[in-house]
Design a protein around this motif. Structure first.
Motif, PDB file in Angstrom:
ATOM      1  N   HIS A 157      -4.821   1.426  -0.303  1.00 48.17           N
ATOM      2  CA  HIS A 157      -4.586   2.365   0.804  1.00 48.17           C
ATOM      3  C   HIS A 157      -4.330   1.606   2.101  1.00 48.17           C
ATOM      4  N   GLY A 158      -3.037   1.396   2.416  1.00 47.03           N
ATOM      5  CA  GLY A 158      -2.664   0.685   3.635  1.00 47.03           C
ATOM      6  C   GLY A 158      -2.169   1.650   4.690  1.00 47.03           C
ATOM      7  N   SER A 159      -0.949   2.155   4.504  1.00 48.68           N
ATOM      8  CA  SER A 159      -0.381   3.079   5.500  1.00 48.68           C
ATOM      9  C   SER A 159      -1.134   4.397   5.544  1.00 48.68           C
ATOM     10  N   ASN A 160      -1.840   4.717   4.470  1.00 55.08           N
ATOM     11  CA  ASN A 160      -2.567   5.991   4.437  1.00 55.08           C
ATOM     12  C   ASN A 160      -4.069   5.757   4.300  1.00 55.08           C
ATOM     13  N   LEU A 183     -10.516  -1.601   7.682  1.00 53.67           N
ATOM     14  CA  LEU A 183      -9.977  -0.271   7.400  1.00 53.67           C
ATOM     15  C   LEU A 183      -9.108  -0.294   6.141  1.00 53.67           C
ATOM     16  N   THR A 184      -8.133  -1.227   6.089  1.00 50.25           N
ATOM     17  CA  THR A 184      -7.175  -1.269   4.984  1.00 50.25           C
ATOM     18  C   THR A 184      -7.867  -1.606   3.657  1.00 50.25           C
ATOM     19  N   GLU A 185      -7.439  -0.935   2.604  1.00 41.98           N
ATOM     20  CA  GLU A 185      -7.959  -1.212   1.249  1.00 41.98           C
ATOM     21  C   GLU A 185      -6.799  -1.619   0.344  1.00 41.98           C
ATOM     22  N   LYS A 214     -12.140  -3.940   1.065  1.00 45.45           N
ATOM     23  CA  LYS A 214     -11.163  -3.924   2.146  1.00 45.45           C
ATOM     24  C   LYS A 214     -10.330  -5.190   1.999  1.00 45.45           C
ATOM     25  N   THR A 215      -9.067  -5.104   2.406  1.00 47.02           N
ATOM     26  CA  THR A 215      -8.246  -6.312   2.312  1.00 47.02           C
ATOM     27  C   THR A 215      -7.329  -6.441   3.522  1.00 47.02           C
ATOM     28  N   TRP A 216      -6.752  -7.626   3.658  1.00 44.65           N
ATOM     29  CA  TRP A 216      -5.910  -7.950   4.812  1.00 44.65           C
ATOM     30  C   TRP A 216      -6.704  -7.863   6.108  1.00 44.65           C
ATOM     31  N   ILE A 217      -7.937  -8.328   6.086  1.00 47.16           N
ATOM     32  CA  ILE A 217      -8.787  -8.162   7.261  1.00 47.16           C
ATOM     33  C   ILE A 217      -8.783  -9.444   8.103  1.00 47.16           C
ATOM     34  N   THR A 218      -8.194  -9.338   9.309  1.00 42.44           N
ATOM     35  CA  THR A 218      -8.130 -10.485  10.209  1.00 42.44           C
ATOM     36  C   THR A 218      -9.542 -10.963  10.529  1.00 42.44           C
ATOM     37  N   ASN A 219      -9.767 -12.249  10.350  1.00 41.80           N
ATOM     38  CA  ASN A 219     -11.028 -12.915  10.694  1.00 41.80           C
ATOM     39  C   ASN A 219     -12.205 -12.616   9.767  1.00 41.80           C
ATOM     40  N   SER A 225       3.266 -15.963   7.080  1.00 38.68           N
ATOM     41  CA  SER A 225       3.362 -15.341   8.404  1.00 38.68           C
ATOM     42  C   SER A 225       1.966 -15.366   9.000  1.00 38.68           C
ATOM     43  N   LEU A 226       1.869 -15.370  10.316  1.00 38.56           N
ATOM     44  CA  LEU A 226       0.576 -15.388  11.010  1.00 38.56           C
ATOM     45  C   LEU A 226      -0.359 -16.435  10.382  1.00 38.56           C
ATOM     46  N   ARG A 227       0.199 -17.638  10.224  1.00 34.41           N
ATOM     47  CA  ARG A 227      -0.565 -18.680   9.539  1.00 34.41           C
ATOM     48  C   ARG A 227      -1.711 -19.215  10.401  1.00 34.41           C
ATOM     49  N   GLU A 237       6.816 -10.750  11.398  1.00 35.21           N
ATOM     50  CA  GLU A 237       6.847  -9.942  10.173  1.00 35.21           C
ATOM     51  C   GLU A 237       5.494  -9.253   9.975  1.00 35.21           C
ATOM     52  N   THR A 238       4.424  -9.969  10.292  1.00 32.48           N
ATOM     53  CA  THR A 238       3.090  -9.342  10.219  1.00 32.48           C
ATOM     54  C   THR A 238       2.937  -8.291  11.307  1.00 32.48           C
ATOM     55  N   VAL A 239       3.344  -8.639  12.514  1.00 41.10           N
ATOM     56  CA  VAL A 239       3.133  -7.721  13.639  1.00 41.10           C
ATOM     57  C   VAL A 239       3.925  -6.422  13.413  1.00 41.10           C
ATOM     58  N   TYR A 240       5.071  -6.539  12.756  1.00 44.67           N
ATOM     59  CA  TYR A 240       5.911  -5.390  12.414  1.00 44.67           C
ATOM     60  C   TYR A 240       5.224  -4.506  11.367  1.00 44.67           C
ATOM     61  N   THR A 241       4.331  -5.135  10.589  1.00 40.25           N
ATOM     62  CA  THR A 241       3.695  -4.459   9.448  1.00 40.25           C
ATOM     63  C   THR A 241       2.302  -3.936   9.773  1.00 40.25           C
ATOM     64  N   TYR A 242       1.500  -4.730  10.535  1.00 38.94           N
ATOM     65  CA  TYR A 242       0.119  -4.260  10.733  1.00 38.94           C
ATOM     66  C   TYR A 242       0.025  -3.292  11.906  1.00 38.94           C
ATOM     67  N   GLU A 243      -1.136  -2.645  11.975  1.00 39.25           N
ATOM     68  CA  GLU A 243      -1.365  -1.642  13.028  1.00 39.25           C
ATOM     69  C   GLU A 243      -0.337  -0.519  12.942  1.00 39.25           C
ATOM     70  N   GLY A 244      -0.016  -0.111  11.718  1.00 39.01           N
ATOM     71  CA  GLY A 244       1.015   0.909  11.501  1.00 39.01           C
ATOM     72  C   GLY A 244       2.350   0.222  11.363  1.00 39.01           C
ATOM     73  N   THR A 245       2.969   0.365  10.171  1.00 43.67           N
ATOM     74  CA  THR A 245       4.273  -0.287   9.992  1.00 43.67           C
ATOM     75  C   THR A 245       5.295   0.390  10.905  1.00 43.67           C
ATOM     76  N   HIS A 246       6.424  -0.273  11.054  1.00 43.70           N
ATOM     77  CA  HIS A 246       7.521   0.290  11.847  1.00 43.70           C
ATOM     78  C   HIS A 246       7.882   1.694  11.323  1.00 43.70           C
TER      79      HIS A 246
HETATM   80  C1  LIG Z   1      -1.817 -10.710   8.420  1.00 39.61           C
HETATM   81  C2  LIG Z   1      -2.343  -9.311   8.391  1.00 39.61           C
HETATM   82  C3  LIG Z   1      -3.490  -8.975   9.092  1.00 39.61           C
HETATM   83  C4  LIG Z   1      -4.036  -7.681   9.003  1.00 39.61           C
HETATM   84  N1  LIG Z   1      -5.212  -7.392   9.656  1.00 39.61           N
HETATM   85  C5  LIG Z   1      -5.842  -6.195   9.401  1.00 39.61           C
HETATM   86  C6  LIG Z   1      -7.174  -5.942   9.897  1.00 39.61           C
HETATM   87  O1  LIG Z   1      -7.736  -6.754  10.640  1.00 39.61           O
HETATM   88  N2  LIG Z   1      -7.788  -4.792   9.535  1.00 39.61           N
HETATM   89  C7  LIG Z   1      -7.201  -3.859   8.717  1.00 39.61           C
HETATM   90  O2  LIG Z   1      -7.838  -2.833   8.408  1.00 39.61           O
HETATM   91  N3  LIG Z   1      -5.938  -4.060   8.245  1.00 39.61           N
HETATM   92  C8  LIG Z   1      -5.250  -5.203   8.553  1.00 39.61           C
HETATM   93  N4  LIG Z   1      -3.981  -5.439   8.045  1.00 39.61           N
HETATM   94  C9  LIG Z   1      -3.405  -4.460   7.124  1.00 39.61           C
HETATM   95  C10 LIG Z   1      -2.195  -3.709   7.678  1.00 39.61           C
HETATM   96  O3  LIG Z   1      -2.600  -2.791   8.641  1.00 39.61           O
HETATM   97  C11 LIG Z   1      -1.463  -3.074   6.482  1.00 39.61           C
HETATM   98  O4  LIG Z   1      -0.802  -4.116   5.793  1.00 39.61           O
HETATM   99  C12 LIG Z   1      -0.477  -2.004   6.919  1.00 39.61           C
HETATM  100  O5  LIG Z   1      -1.136  -0.863   7.391  1.00 39.61           O
HETATM  101  C13 LIG Z   1       0.467  -1.587   5.783  1.00 39.61           C
HETATM  102  O6  LIG Z   1      -0.235  -1.284   4.625  1.00 39.61           O
HETATM  103  P1  LIG Z   1       0.219  -1.931   3.219  1.00 39.61           P
HETATM  104  O7  LIG Z   1       0.369  -3.396   3.426  1.00 39.61           O
HETATM  105  O8  LIG Z   1      -0.725  -1.456   2.200  1.00 39.61           O
HETATM  106  O9  LIG Z   1       1.672  -1.353   2.953  1.00 39.61           O
HETATM  107  P2  LIG Z   1       2.023   0.067   2.282  1.00 39.61           P
HETATM  108  O10 LIG Z   1       1.273   1.156   2.989  1.00 39.61           O
HETATM  109  O11 LIG Z   1       1.875  -0.037   0.815  1.00 39.61           O
HETATM  110  O12 LIG Z   1       3.560   0.187   2.655  1.00 39.61           O
HETATM  111  C14 LIG Z   1       4.608  -0.464   1.912  1.00 39.61           C
HETATM  112  C15 LIG Z   1       5.946  -0.013   2.516  1.00 39.61           C
HETATM  113  O13 LIG Z   1       6.093   1.411   2.363  1.00 39.61           O
HETATM  114  C16 LIG Z   1       6.361   2.012   3.615  1.00 39.61           C
HETATM  115  N5  LIG Z   1       5.735   3.346   3.652  1.00 39.61           N
HETATM  116  C17 LIG Z   1       4.431   3.664   3.435  1.00 39.61           C
HETATM  117  N6  LIG Z   1       4.245   4.983   3.564  1.00 39.61           N
HETATM  118  C18 LIG Z   1       5.456   5.506   3.880  1.00 39.61           C
HETATM  119  C19 LIG Z   1       5.912   6.843   4.156  1.00 39.61           C
HETATM  120  N7  LIG Z   1       5.083   7.896   4.169  1.00 39.61           N
HETATM  121  N8  LIG Z   1       7.228   7.008   4.426  1.00 39.61           N
HETATM  122  C20 LIG Z   1       8.080   5.967   4.444  1.00 39.61           C
HETATM  123  N9  LIG Z   1       7.708   4.705   4.194  1.00 39.61           N
HETATM  124  C21 LIG Z   1       6.405   4.484   3.917  1.00 39.61           C
HETATM  125  C22 LIG Z   1       5.764   1.078   4.653  1.00 39.61           C
HETATM  126  O14 LIG Z   1       6.389   1.238   5.918  1.00 39.61           O
HETATM  127  C23 LIG Z   1       6.056  -0.294   4.017  1.00 39.61           C
HETATM  128  O15 LIG Z   1       7.345  -0.693   4.333  1.00 39.61           O
HETATM  129  C24 LIG Z   1      -3.383  -6.702   8.211  1.00 39.61           C
HETATM  130  C25 LIG Z   1      -2.185  -7.026   7.558  1.00 39.61           C
HETATM  131  C26 LIG Z   1      -1.664  -8.295   7.640  1.00 39.61           C
HETATM  132  C27 LIG Z   1      -0.393  -8.614   6.887  1.00 39.61           C
END
Ligand SMILES: Cc1cc2nc3c(=O)[nH]c(=O)nc-3n(C[C@H](O)[C@H](O)[C@H](O)COP(=O)(O)OP(=O)(O)OC[C@H]3O[C@@H](n4cnc5c(N)ncnc54)[C@H](O)[C@@H]3O)c2cc1C
Length: 387
Positions: free
Chosen positions: A135-138, A130-132, A159-164, A207-209, A360-369
């Motif tokens: 385009h991560g959070s959006n 999903l993640t590009e 796509k990037t950051w793709i587990t497995n 993280s998540l080594r 740190e990864t778990v806090y970030t992936y699947e929707g950041t905190h």
């Molecule tokens: C080890 C690992 C494994 C992963 N596995 C997968 C996987 O299997 N498949 C997959 O599709 N993805 C995967 N991900 C991707 C993960 O879901 C994204 O990293 C995550 O969604 C955040 O996107 P980003 O890294 O681009 O951060 P960004 O979206 O660039 O965010 C950067 C910072 O800005 C903040 N931010 C963003 N938007 C807003 C807003 N509107 N308001 C306030 N703050 C904001 C965020 O909270 C964050 O702190 C993985 C990531 C990691 C690190």
């Protein structure tokens, strides 16, 4: 194991059995070597079919060899896996909630028959793209696209950051369908040995080594029509998978926190300073009391979430609250546990710092905190604050 308000008393026989067998498996098969894998940046590959044999991949689904266990049993399983390492739980979460779930929920009969048994047994590995890079959070802004061609589609994008992804046989790739004027997002089953697919590994993670992470580059990749998930269009597809995976994370993070607590509590009893165990100091007791309380509150939230899920009343926002709270809790508590271990706490001989780095990864992936905060904010006020 910490279960301060005796939640175990309410478990069914089957749930208790699943919890115990997962715990035994982790202790005998994984824990002895996990620190080394973490340092080396490798996943114990021989465990993939073993985990399948144990029924760790999507056991809460029905049919195709899956035992359809309760949502509590599934949550307990995630908890036991993450008590060992978030990378182990990620393996089961991705395979089950992000790959098998969408095939089960939105796939054709042929796709289900072909993939679910192989993925369930661990004979095949899947990933979720999903993640590009931009385009991560959006993810709604994704650029990866599909164009109709000759009885199928041609995919382009990355796509990037793709587990497995580097060890996967199949990727669920979410892409925009340009042959539809509305360019809705569709799910594509992309075998990773197709021409034009490459899955480079992302090295040097801190993280998540003990989990393999990579990219999926798609350059004019042809897939036949029968590789499209027929049952869903739009962002509902990927988002519904994320709800399933986040549910498992809300449970799993408690396992990491519990393991940190158990390690710190034992250490406080064993480590002598100033003529006796450090656990006799009020400062250390306060840390343990707080840790036990926060873990217990997170357990209560997870159990309630399971009850809501079981009866069909769980909303994605409920999952956001639990993922947000329980991961933050585990992240905070892992740091306190690390602190209680003094210098030993920074080594791989003890688990807290490994958990701390993983979280740190778990806090970030699947929707950041932050993103889960905004989901809750919107639910509470009616105002969306993403843009
Ligand atoms: C080890 C690992 C494994 C992963 N596995 C997968 C996987 O299997 N498949 C997959 O599709 N993805 C995967 N991900 C991707 C993960 O879901 C994204 O990293 C995550 O969604 C955040 O996107 P980003 O890294 O681009 O951060 P960004 O979206 O660039 O965010 C950067 C910072 O800005 C903040 N931010 C963003 N938007 C807003 C807003 N509107 N308001 C306030 N703050 C904001 C965020 O909270 C964050 O702190 C993985 C990531 C990691 C690190």
């Amino acid at each position: 194991m910490l279960d301060y308000v005796n939640l175990e008393a309410d478990l069914t026989e089957e749930e208790r059995m699943i919890q115990e067998s997962a715990r035994d498996f982790v202790e005998s098969e994984v824990r002895p070597d996990i620190g080394e894998h973490w340092i080396e940046g490798t996943f114990p590959m021989d465990l993939i079919p073993e985990m399948g044999e144990m029924g760790f991949y999507a056991p809460n689904l029905e049919g195709y060899g899956s035992p359809n266990v309760s949502e509590t049993a599934y949550g307990l399983l995630m908890q036991e896996l993450e008590a060992c390492d978030s990378g182990l739980r990620s393996m089961a979460s991705v395979q089950g909630a992000l790959v098998m779930y969408p095939i089960h929920a939105f796939g054709s009969d042929a796709q289900k028959s072909e993939w679910l048994p192989k993925l369930g047994s661990g004979e095949a590995v899947g990933c979720f793209g999903l993640t590009e890079p931009e385009h991560g959070s959006n993810p709604t802004a994704m650029e990866t696209y599909a164009e109709a061609a000759d009885g199928g589609y041609v995919l382009n994008g990355s796509k990037t950051w793709i587990t497995n992804s580097p060890i996967s046989d199949v990727a669920i790739v979410w892409a925009r369908d340009r042959s539809d004027p509305e360019t809705p997002v569709r799910g594509f089953l992309v075998e990773t040995d197709r021409d034009g697919v490459s899955t480079n590994k992302i090295d040097e993670k801190l993280s998540l080594r003990a989990s393999i992470t990579g990219e999926i580059a798609l350059s004019d990749v042809y897939v036949p029509e029968e590789n499209v998930l027929p049952g869903v269009t739009g962002m509902k597809g990927p988002l519904s998978c994320l709800t399933q995976a986040r549910y498992g994370i809300a449970w799993g993070a408690i396992g990491a926190a519990r393991d940190c607590f158990e390690t710190a509590c034992q250490y406080a009893k064993d480590r002598d300073q100033f003529g006796g165990p450090i656990g006799r100091f009020q400062l250390q007791q306060r840390k343990l009391a707080e840790m036990a309380t926060q873990i217990t509150l997170a357990q209560l939230l997870a159990h309630r979430l399971a009850a809501l899920k079981e009866r069909g009343d769980m909303r994605p926002q409920h999952v956001s609250m639990a993922k947000r709270n329980n991961v933050r809790m585990a992240r905070d508590q892992s740091r306190i546990a690390r602190e209680m271990l003094g210098g030993n706490g920074i080594t791989a001989d003890y688990s807290p710092m490994r958990h701390m780095a993983n979280l740190e990864t778990v806090y970030t992936y699947e929707g950041t905190h932050d993103i889960h905060t905004l989901i809750l904010g919107e639910d509470l006020t009616g105002f969306a604050a993403y843009e």
